[in-house]
Design an enzyme around this catalytic site. Sequence first.
Site, short mmCIF file in Angstrom:
data_model
loop_
_atom_site.label_atom_id
_atom_site.label_comp_id
_atom_site.label_asym_id
_atom_site.label_seq_id
_atom_site.Cartn_x
_atom_site.Cartn_y
_atom_site.Cartn_z
NE ARG A 89 30.25 41.30 43.42
CZ ARG A 89 30.75 41.34 44.65
NH1 ARG A 89 30.70 40.28 45.43
NH2 ARG A 89 31.34 42.45 45.09
CG HIS A 90 32.76 42.52 39.57
ND1 HIS A 90 33.55 42.30 40.69
CD2 HIS A 90 31.82 43.41 39.95
CE1 HIS A 90 33.12 43.04 41.68
NE2 HIS A 90 32.07 43.73 41.28
N GLY A 91 34.53 39.22 38.89
CA GLY A 91 35.42 38.46 39.76
C GLY A 91 36.05 39.33 40.83
#
EC number: 3.1.3.62
Length: 482
Positions: A89-91
């Site tokens: 998942r993106h940050g």
Amino acid sequence: MMLAGARSHLPASVAPAAVLAAALLSSFARCSLPGRSDPAASVLSPYFGTKTRYEDVNPWLLGDPVAPRRDPELLAGTCTPVQLVALIRHGTRYPTTKQIRKLRQLQGVLQTRGPGDRGSGVAAALQEWPLWYDDWMDGQLVEKGRHDMRRLALRLAALFPDLFSRENYGRLRLVTSSKHRCVDSSAAFLQGLWQHYHPGLPLPDVSDMECDPPRINDKLMRFFDHCEKFLTEVERNDSALYHVEAFKTGPEMQTLLNKVATTLQVPVSSLNADLIQVAFFTCSFDLAIKGVHSPWCDVFDVEDAKVLEYLNDLKQYWKRSYGYTINSRSSCTLFQDIFLHLDKAVEQKQRSQPVSSPVILQFGHAETLLPLLSLMGYFKDKEPLTAHNFKEQVHRQFRSGRIVPYAANLIFVLYHCENAKTPQEEFQVQMLLNEKVLPLAHSQETVTLYEDLKNHYKDILQSCQTSKECHLSKVNITSDEL
């Protein structure tokens, strides 16, 4: 036995290099570095749901964010990792424009109190607290999110040094959602690997790195946007989230509304569940992005946080997980894609060939990971989450903040075991969730023979065809509730 049904392949569209490079670097200069967080905010941190910081799930990172922590259950000895497939998942990101506008609405409610009405300390502090979010931010990756990705890259490279060797750098395969926060996350991860290979040297532009750029593939990483049955029966169906809306008007939320109205000294009629939730999320955003203790955090206590966490989990449950079968079945293509990579690596090892793609990194969203984990049978409670069983679900497995915080990662590690007694034992698999070994959902074992894992998920690998699963029949049939 090789499963024939696992052979379907989804073609990926390759973004033009110039366009992708511009997107990768588009928001690098616009975010501030996080400061040191106020420990007082941490009492609410376990309840922020999908807005949870990664280090709140893995507290050891607060001490040293780049030191790898080797799970004692990881295989060692004569079993060597030969391939790693990671869904990431993106940050940490900014709020979306929709959330920012709700916050402005809430600020407007506070301003109706008038300058002379100081009231409670919390209300007074909030009137003076600057609203620093702007529409352009709209869910973009922040500098803290880039740190999330760089540090994850450093830890994984230290944990699996042979897979992330300098020789393998040019063979990395990266796939990403088209959303800027995912594209930028993939760029930051590559920068983290550059730091691993070239410690002490300044970070280059992503376009100057010696590896292929990430490929944008929304059919894989945003499968939900391409599933007509999900879009019609869940995404665009007002009644699909009945339990979410019912909980908003239920006794727990009504008690919380009255309490917050008293704290803010505004009429309860000027508030609603959505505004209360955005106030809670603002506490989480201020903590995650800037590392500060916002006055919004002082509006809530732990019991309030549990109610708001449940509201968020209800939405994730009914829209992305076990609420409707299509939520998880829409992710079959992604699941099959993972096993295509693993199959190919097994075949190459059996032919004494080098594994062509030792590391596959796929960057997506919480909405990418939750359906896939549900498809695999993880975090399923005996009773479904509903608007009416908040108290009974206090010990539930399905807590989105513990499953898919910012920078969440689900990793498949394929091992080749030299001293295997049988051909079946030669290839084994472990899974990690957020850098901790994830026991198998069906057996609680921490490692499995690759063929046994394929056999367990035979139905998904052989029979789950996205075109059929996502086909919307002409007859309007109500989605099945689980």
